[in-house]
Write a protein that holds these residues in place. Sequence first.
Motif, PDB file in Angstrom:
ATOM      1  N   ASP A  27      53.756  37.611  35.688  1.00 45.43           N
ATOM      2  CA  ASP A  27      55.134  37.425  36.136  1.00 45.43           C
ATOM      3  C   ASP A  27      55.788  38.798  36.268  1.00 45.43           C
ATOM      4  OD1 ASP A  27      57.508  36.203  36.844  1.00 45.43           O
ATOM      5  OD2 ASP A  27      58.143  35.909  34.769  1.00 45.43           O
ATOM      6  N   HIS A  28      56.613  38.974  37.292  1.00 42.67           N
ATOM      7  CA  HIS A  28      57.252  40.271  37.526  1.00 42.67           C
ATOM      8  C   HIS A  28      58.640  40.040  38.108  1.00 42.67           C
ATOM      9  CE1 HIS A  28      57.815  44.393  38.939  1.00 42.67           C
ATOM     10  NE2 HIS A  28      56.826  44.715  38.145  1.00 42.67           N
ATOM     11  N   PRO A  29      59.662  40.765  37.605  1.00 38.78           N
ATOM     12  CA  PRO A  29      61.030  40.556  38.107  1.00 38.78           C
ATOM     13  C   PRO A  29      61.211  40.960  39.566  1.00 38.78           C
ATOM     14  CG  PRO A  29      60.959  42.406  36.585  1.00 38.78           C
ATOM     15  CD  PRO A  29      59.604  41.757  36.545  1.00 38.78           C
ATOM     16  N   VAL A  30      60.407  41.903  40.035  1.00 37.96           N
ATOM     17  CA  VAL A  30      60.442  42.316  41.441  1.00 37.96           C
ATOM     18  C   VAL A  30      59.023  42.132  41.985  1.00 37.96           C
ATOM     19  CG1 VAL A  30      60.950  44.179  43.053  1.00 37.96           C
ATOM     20  CG2 VAL A  30      62.231  44.018  40.908  1.00 37.96           C
ATOM     21  N   PRO A  31      58.730  40.939  42.515  1.00 42.50           N
ATOM     22  CA  PRO A  31      57.361  40.652  42.946  1.00 42.50           C
ATOM     23  C   PRO A  31      56.871  41.654  43.995  1.00 42.50           C
ATOM     24  CG  PRO A  31      58.687  38.664  42.952  1.00 42.50           C
ATOM     25  CD  PRO A  31      59.618  39.815  42.730  1.00 42.50           C
ATOM     26  N   PRO A  32      55.704  42.227  43.769  1.00 44.32           N
ATOM     27  CA  PRO A  32      55.174  43.229  44.695  1.00 44.32           C
ATOM     28  C   PRO A  32      54.477  42.617  45.905  1.00 44.32           C
ATOM     29  CG  PRO A  32      53.704  42.987  42.838  1.00 44.32           C
ATOM     30  CD  PRO A  32      54.888  42.097  42.564  1.00 44.32           C
ATOM     31  N   THR A  33      54.244  43.454  46.895  1.00 47.16           N
ATOM     32  CA  THR A  33      53.376  43.104  48.013  1.00 47.16           C
ATOM     33  C   THR A  33      52.161  44.018  47.944  1.00 47.16           C
ATOM     34  OG1 THR A  33      54.539  44.622  49.497  1.00 47.16           O
ATOM     35  CG2 THR A  33      55.247  42.329  49.532  1.00 47.16           C
ATOM     36  N   PHE A  34      51.077  43.549  48.532  1.00 47.10           N
ATOM     37  CA  PHE A  34      49.801  44.267  48.482  1.00 47.10           C
ATOM     38  C   PHE A  34      49.218  44.357  49.883  1.00 47.10           C
ATOM     39  CE2 PHE A  34      50.465  41.666  44.705  1.00 47.10           C
ATOM     40  CZ  PHE A  34      50.471  42.633  43.709  1.00 47.10           C
ATOM     41  N   ALA A  35      48.546  45.452  50.170  1.00 45.75           N
ATOM     42  CA  ALA A  35      47.954  45.654  51.488  1.00 45.75           C
ATOM     43  C   ALA A  35      46.864  44.624  51.780  1.00 45.75           C
ATOM     44  CB  ALA A  35      47.380  47.063  51.600  1.00 45.75           C
ATOM     45  N   ASP A  36      46.124  44.222  50.732  1.00 48.44           N
ATOM     46  CA  ASP A  36      45.047  43.249  50.917  1.00 48.44           C
ATOM     47  C   ASP A  36      44.783  42.532  49.598  1.00 48.44           C
ATOM     48  OD1 ASP A  36      43.390  45.004  49.351  1.00 48.44           O
ATOM     49  OD2 ASP A  36      42.856  46.087  51.173  1.00 48.44           O
ATOM     50  N   LEU A  37      43.883  41.572  49.645  1.00 43.53           N
ATOM     51  CA  LEU A  37      43.592  40.785  48.445  1.00 43.53           C
ATOM     52  C   LEU A  37      42.908  41.610  47.362  1.00 43.53           C
ATOM     53  CD1 LEU A  37      42.515  37.364  49.989  1.00 43.53           C
ATOM     54  CD2 LEU A  37      44.586  37.865  48.672  1.00 43.53           C
ATOM     55  N   ASP A  38      42.117  42.600  47.759  1.00 42.05           N
ATOM     56  CA  ASP A  38      41.473  43.461  46.755  1.00 42.05           C
ATOM     57  C   ASP A  38      42.516  44.201  45.933  1.00 42.05           C
ATOM     58  OD1 ASP A  38      38.904  42.703  47.524  1.00 42.05           O
ATOM     59  OD2 ASP A  38      38.673  44.388  48.907  1.00 42.05           O
ATOM     60  N   GLU A  39      43.510  44.762  46.603  1.00 37.47           N
ATOM     61  CA  GLU A  39      44.586  45.474  45.900  1.00 37.47           C
ATOM     62  C   GLU A  39      45.343  44.526  44.973  1.00 37.47           C
ATOM     63  OE1 GLU A  39      48.818  47.336  47.160  1.00 37.47           O
ATOM     64  OE2 GLU A  39      47.105  48.093  48.313  1.00 37.47           O
ATOM     65  N   ALA A  40      45.596  43.319  45.435  1.00 36.75           N
ATOM     66  CA  ALA A  40      46.299  42.333  44.614  1.00 36.75           C
ATOM     67  C   ALA A  40      45.491  41.991  43.370  1.00 36.75           C
ATOM     68  CB  ALA A  40      46.575  41.074  45.434  1.00 36.75           C
ATOM     69  N   GLN A  41      44.183  41.813  43.527  1.00 31.02           N
ATOM     70  CA  GLN A  41      43.338  41.461  42.395  1.00 31.02           C
ATOM     71  C   GLN A  41      43.273  42.587  41.359  1.00 31.02           C
ATOM     72  OE1 GLN A  41      39.716  38.914  43.296  1.00 31.02           O
ATOM     73  NE2 GLN A  41      40.210  39.754  45.323  1.00 31.02           N
ATOM     74  N   VAL A  42      43.242  43.816  41.807  1.00 25.05           N
ATOM     75  CA  VAL A  42      43.243  44.947  40.875  1.00 25.05           C
ATOM     76  C   VAL A  42      44.535  44.945  40.069  1.00 25.05           C
ATOM     77  CG1 VAL A  42      43.365  47.474  40.732  1.00 25.05           C
ATOM     78  CG2 VAL A  42      41.654  46.396  42.199  1.00 25.05           C
ATOM     79  N   TRP A  43      45.668  44.757  40.737  1.00 23.83           N
ATOM     80  CA  TRP A  43      46.967  44.747  40.062  1.00 23.83           C
ATOM     81  C   TRP A  43      47.041  43.603  39.052  1.00 23.83           C
ATOM     82  CZ3 TRP A  43      51.173  41.451  39.637  1.00 23.83           C
ATOM     83  CH2 TRP A  43      52.364  42.023  39.178  1.00 23.83           C
ATOM     84  N   ILE A  44      46.589  42.415  39.458  1.00 24.74           N
ATOM     85  CA  ILE A  44      46.622  41.258  38.566  1.00 24.74           C
ATOM     86  C   ILE A  44      45.728  41.495  37.351  1.00 24.74           C
ATOM     87  CG2 ILE A  44      45.947  38.820  38.361  1.00 24.74           C
ATOM     88  CD1 ILE A  44      46.900  38.552  41.359  1.00 24.74           C
ATOM     89  N   ALA A  45      44.540  41.997  37.570  1.00 23.78           N
ATOM     90  CA  ALA A  45      43.614  42.269  36.467  1.00 23.78           C
ATOM     91  C   ALA A  45      44.211  43.264  35.489  1.00 23.78           C
ATOM     92  CB  ALA A  45      42.273  42.777  37.012  1.00 23.78           C
ATOM     93  N   GLN A  46      44.881  44.303  35.988  1.00 22.40           N
ATOM     94  CA  GLN A  46      45.508  45.300  35.116  1.00 22.40           C
ATOM     95  C   GLN A  46      46.594  44.659  34.267  1.00 22.40           C
ATOM     96  OE1 GLN A  46      46.729  48.247  37.980  1.00 22.40           O
ATOM     97  NE2 GLN A  46      44.802  49.365  37.822  1.00 22.40           N
ATOM     98  N   ARG A  47      47.386  43.762  34.861  1.00 21.01           N
ATOM     99  CA  ARG A  47      48.441  43.084  34.104  1.00 21.01           C
ATOM    100  C   ARG A  47      47.853  42.187  33.021  1.00 21.01           C
ATOM    101  NH1 ARG A  47      53.835  44.476  35.347  1.00 21.01           N
ATOM    102  NH2 ARG A  47      54.363  42.416  34.608  1.00 21.01           N
ATOM    103  N   LEU A  48      46.752  41.529  33.331  1.00 22.35           N
ATOM    104  CA  LEU A  48      46.131  40.624  32.368  1.00 22.35           C
ATOM    105  C   LEU A  48      45.465  41.367  31.208  1.00 22.35           C
ATOM    106  CD1 LEU A  48      44.585  38.016  34.815  1.00 22.35           C
ATOM    107  CD2 LEU A  48      46.540  37.665  33.284  1.00 22.35           C
ATOM    108  N   GLU A  49      45.021  42.598  31.460  1.00 22.02           N
ATOM    109  CA  GLU A  49      44.356  43.383  30.420  1.00 22.02           C
ATOM    110  C   GLU A  49      45.335  43.968  29.420  1.00 22.02           C
ATOM    111  OE1 GLU A  49      42.065  46.213  32.619  1.00 22.02           O
ATOM    112  OE2 GLU A  49      40.527  44.728  33.140  1.00 22.02           O
ATOM    113  N   ARG A  50      46.604  43.995  29.724  1.00 21.38           N
ATOM    114  CA  ARG A  50      47.609  44.576  28.803  1.00 21.38           C
ATOM    115  C   ARG A  50      47.783  43.735  27.574  1.00 21.38           C
ATOM    116  NH1 ARG A  50      52.317  46.589  32.947  1.00 21.38           N
ATOM    117  NH2 ARG A  50      51.023  48.044  34.028  1.00 21.38           N
TER     118      ARG A  50
END
Length: 78
Positions: free
Chosen positions: A55-78
């Motif tokens: 969840d994010h207060p300012v939802p981001p946009t991503f150039a492609d699905l790979d970029e989105a998956q990297v961002w999501i994985a980083q958030r989940l690892e925190r």
Amino acid sequence: MSLRLQPVQVGTGSSDTESQLVFSDGFLVAVLVHLSDGHDDAGSWFLEAGFGPVDHPVPPTFADLDEAQVWIAQRLER
């Protein structure tokens, strides 16, 4: 951690219906929507909904699905 994507159509009320559900270990963690031609960043993927640490207060946009998956994985690892 592995992410699994499932294509779906989401009733956003606009022409942005192509979407992906994102699962981690069987749990739904995000909904990504592919932005249509009516947007400045058409072709990008938008975080329509994130759950828990995604969840994010300012939802981001991503150039492609790979970029989105990297961002999501980083958030989940925190």
